[in-house]
Design an enzyme around this catalytic site. Structure first.
Site, PDB file in Angstrom:
ATOM      1  N   ARG A   1      28.393  36.375  38.404  1.00  0.00           N
ATOM      2  CA  ARG A   1      28.718  37.839  37.988  1.00  0.00           C
ATOM      3  C   ARG A   1      27.479  38.408  37.509  1.00  0.00           C
ATOM      4  NH1 ARG A   1      30.876  36.252  41.186  1.00  0.00           N
ATOM      5  NH2 ARG A   1      33.156  35.398  41.303  1.00  0.00           N
TER       6      ARG A   1
ATOM      7  N   SER B   1      39.060  40.423  35.889  1.00  0.00           N
ATOM      8  CA  SER B   1      38.754  39.293  34.822  1.00  0.00           C
ATOM      9  C   SER B   1      37.746  39.940  33.800  1.00  0.00           C
ATOM     10  CB  SER B   1      38.057  38.258  35.492  1.00  0.00           C
ATOM     11  OG  SER B   1      38.875  37.682  36.501  1.00  0.00           O
TER      12      SER B   1
ATOM     13  N   GLU C   1      32.859  39.863  30.846  1.00  0.00           N
ATOM     14  CA  GLU C   1      32.387  40.042  32.388  1.00  0.00           C
ATOM     15  C   GLU C   1      32.473  41.899  32.410  1.00  0.00           C
ATOM     16  OE1 GLU C   1      33.897  37.811  35.508  1.00  0.00           O
ATOM     17  OE2 GLU C   1      33.936  39.613  36.793  1.00  0.00           O
TER      18      GLU C   1
HETATM   19  C1  LIG Z   1      42.338  44.175  40.027  1.00  0.00           C
HETATM   20  C2  LIG Z   1      41.149  43.859  40.070  1.00  0.00           C
HETATM   21  C3  LIG Z   1      40.937  42.546  40.824  1.00  0.00           C
HETATM   22  C4  LIG Z   1      39.308  42.165  40.777  1.00  0.00           C
HETATM   23  N1  LIG Z   1      38.989  41.100  41.279  1.00  0.00           N
HETATM   24  C5  LIG Z   1      37.598  40.480  41.316  1.00  0.00           C
HETATM   25  C6  LIG Z   1      37.101  39.478  42.052  1.00  0.00           C
HETATM   26  O1  LIG Z   1      37.977  38.696  42.673  1.00  0.00           O
HETATM   27  N2  LIG Z   1      35.954  39.265  42.063  1.00  0.00           N
HETATM   28  C7  LIG Z   1      34.988  40.178  41.372  1.00  0.00           C
HETATM   29  O2  LIG Z   1      33.729  39.509  41.461  1.00  0.00           O
HETATM   30  N3  LIG Z   1      35.516  41.027  40.731  1.00  0.00           N
HETATM   31  C8  LIG Z   1      36.569  41.514  40.740  1.00  0.00           C
HETATM   32  N4  LIG Z   1      37.010  42.586  39.960  1.00  0.00           N
HETATM   33  C9  LIG Z   1      35.847  43.271  39.173  1.00  0.00           C
HETATM   34  C10 LIG Z   1      35.249  44.461  39.871  1.00  0.00           C
HETATM   35  O3  LIG Z   1      36.288  44.870  40.817  1.00  0.00           O
HETATM   36  C11 LIG Z   1      34.101  43.975  40.489  1.00  0.00           C
HETATM   37  O4  LIG Z   1      33.143  43.538  39.156  1.00  0.00           O
HETATM   38  C12 LIG Z   1      33.260  45.008  41.297  1.00  0.00           C
HETATM   39  O5  LIG Z   1      32.205  44.477  41.993  1.00  0.00           O
HETATM   40  C13 LIG Z   1      32.665  46.266  40.555  1.00  0.00           C
HETATM   41  O6  LIG Z   1      32.375  47.297  41.398  1.00  0.00           O
HETATM   42  P1  LIG Z   1      32.874  48.737  40.916  1.00  0.00           P
HETATM   43  O7  LIG Z   1      32.172  49.692  41.961  1.00  0.00           O
HETATM   44  O8  LIG Z   1      34.077  48.935  40.407  1.00  0.00           O
HETATM   45  O9  LIG Z   1      31.622  48.809  39.594  1.00  0.00           O
HETATM   46  P2  LIG Z   1      31.690  49.535  38.507  1.00  0.00           P
HETATM   47  O10 LIG Z   1      33.080  48.848  37.448  1.00  0.00           O
HETATM   48  O11 LIG Z   1      31.790  50.957  38.393  1.00  0.00           O
HETATM   49  O12 LIG Z   1      30.352  49.079  37.333  1.00  0.00           O
HETATM   50  C14 LIG Z   1      30.001  47.485  37.323  1.00  0.00           C
HETATM   51  C15 LIG Z   1      28.820  47.455  37.039  1.00  0.00           C
HETATM   52  O13 LIG Z   1      27.768  47.750  38.150  1.00  0.00           O
HETATM   53  C16 LIG Z   1      27.072  48.778  38.050  1.00  0.00           C
HETATM   54  N5  LIG Z   1      27.089  49.790  39.109  1.00  0.00           N
HETATM   55  C17 LIG Z   1      27.788  50.053  39.712  1.00  0.00           C
HETATM   56  N6  LIG Z   1      27.466  50.916  40.961  1.00  0.00           N
HETATM   57  C18 LIG Z   1      26.182  50.870  40.797  1.00  0.00           C
HETATM   58  C19 LIG Z   1      25.021  51.385  41.470  1.00  0.00           C
HETATM   59  N7  LIG Z   1      25.226  52.168  42.608  1.00  0.00           N
HETATM   60  N8  LIG Z   1      23.673  51.040  41.171  1.00  0.00           N
HETATM   61  C20 LIG Z   1      23.417  50.357  40.124  1.00  0.00           C
HETATM   62  N9  LIG Z   1      24.693  49.654  39.383  1.00  0.00           N
HETATM   63  C21 LIG Z   1      25.700  50.092  39.555  1.00  0.00           C
HETATM   64  C22 LIG Z   1      27.584  49.516  36.509  1.00  0.00           C
HETATM   65  O14 LIG Z   1      26.506  50.199  35.869  1.00  0.00           O
HETATM   66  C23 LIG Z   1      28.087  48.393  35.817  1.00  0.00           C
HETATM   67  O15 LIG Z   1      27.306  47.704  35.300  1.00  0.00           O
HETATM   68  C24 LIG Z   1      38.242  43.107  39.860  1.00  0.00           C
HETATM   69  C25 LIG Z   1      38.805  44.310  39.378  1.00  0.00           C
HETATM   70  C26 LIG Z   1      40.093  44.335  39.458  1.00  0.00           C
HETATM   71  C27 LIG Z   1      40.548  45.790  38.624  1.00  0.00           C
END
Ligand SMILES: Cc1cc2nc3c(=O)[nH]c(=O)nc-3n(C[C@H](O)[C@H](O)[C@H](O)COP(=O)(O)OP(=O)(O)OC[C@H]3O[C@@H](n4cnc5c(N)ncnc54)[C@H](O)[C@@H]3O)c2cc1C
Length: 313
Positions: free
Chosen positions: A186, A235, A305
């Protein structure tokens, strides 16, 4: 609270910007938790060149924070000073398959990436079907899934990653290899100042029906075990080495615990929920309370996380 409006100064420094630059833009509606204060400036670049132009002209002392689908994020109630960059699916949302590669923009939803791979009869990316983030967030978080019951639906970003493009804080566009991404659980060790713009993933040629059947299993697993429609950040804590975070939280008696408008999920106790009226402070404080109780009960320190950005109110 409102920040000083610097957008006219920034526009004057970077003439010809094609993206949208807004002052005091509310971020809560863009986040899964639906909480938090405004961005001092919110920049939505038109395309990669526009982003590079913007960053090259932005004074180096202005802090930059990037958000994706904000599905792994708490925006604090006092908002985010400096610039928040949010890539829009309009300029960064495509997913295109060619040969055994799928190339996707950083604002492509993980689900769309999985669908594009399946349509090209490429397997190995089914796990993305259940993750609600975008590709940029998947790169930063090394997003992936583990399943105790069904290993065939497991996977992690690093397993499929081939290369990524990003813009550095100084506006230079760079290409990153797997070594550059330094993926661990992660986490990516790639420099924090990068804004990812796209990435290529390698699929495994297969049969579309079988790939879609796996995606359906991913969906089924989610619906059964997780809060898929709640205001949550997924998570909350990483699994400490040799432990599972939810078991430690359960053992510490935190299942269902509430603080203000926030609650530890009854269904999956490593998820925190906004029951409707929570503030970011309620959610973060509840997380800290869980960490304290787990430490007292088991001696294990939980590591967030979920990313927390901005300042407290
Ligand atoms: C219901 C639910 C279920 C989930 N299940 C999982 C799972 O099974 N596995 C898992 O790994 N995660 C899970 N997650 C967490 C989340 O979806 C992941 O971590 C996902 O990869 C985050 O992507 P995001 O676009 O929402 O990033 P954000 O939440 O917007 O950002 C997360 C991080 O990434 C950085 N970031 C985002 N976009 C960029 C970019 N373009 N360039 C540089 N940095 C960037 C941000 O600065 C931040 O540090 C879940 C979340 C929810 C709400």
């Amino acid at each position: 609270m409102n920040f000083v409006d610097l957008t006219n100064d920034i526009r004057a420094l970077a003439p010809g910007l094609r993206g949208r630059l807004e002052a005091n833009a509310q971020l809560a509606p863009y986040t899964w938790f639906r909480v938090g204060g405004p961005a001092q400036m919110l920049f939505t670049p038109h395309d990669e060149q526009d982003l590079a132009h913007f960053l090259a002209h932005l004074p180096p002392e202005v802090p930059v924070t990037t958000i994706g689908a904000a599905s792994n994020m708490i925006v604090r109630d006092g908002g985010v000073p400096g610039v928040v960059i949010r890539l829009s699916p309009k300029g960064f949302g495509d997913a295109v398959a060619a040969g055994d590669l799928v190339t996707a923009g950083a604002a492509c939803l993980d689900k769309k990436l999985a669908n594009a791979a399946a349509a090209a009869s490429l397997g190995g990316l089914e796990f993305y079907y259940g993750i609600p983030g975008m590709v940029g967030g998947a790169l930063r978080m090394n997003a992936g899934t583990r399943s105790n019951t069904n290993p065939e639906i497991e996977g992690e970003t690093r397993d499929r990653f081939v290369s990524a493009r990003a813009v550095k804080r100084n506006g230079r566009i760079v290409t990153l290899t797997a070594d550059d991404m330094a993926f661990t659980y992660r986490h990516s060790g790639a420099p924090d100042d990068l804004v990812f713009t796209s990435a290529a993933f390698r699929g495994v040629p297969g049969e579309e029906g079988a790939i879609r059947a796996k995606m359906a299993k991913v969906q089924e697993h989610r619906e059964r075990d997780q809060e898929t429609r709640a205001k949550t950040g997924g998570s909350t804590f990483k699994n400490p080495p040799g432990h599972s975070a939810w078991r430690l939280i359960d053992a510490a008696g935190c299942r269902g615990l509430t603080l203000g408008g926030a609650q530890v999920s009854e269904k999956h106790c490593n998820f925190l929920l906004n029951l409707g009226e929570a503030t970011a402070a309620d959610i973060e404080e509840l997380g800290e309370e869980v960490r304290r109780r787990v430490m007292a009960q088991s001696g294990v320190e939980l590591d967030w996380e979920i990313k927390r950005i901005g300042v407290k109110a």
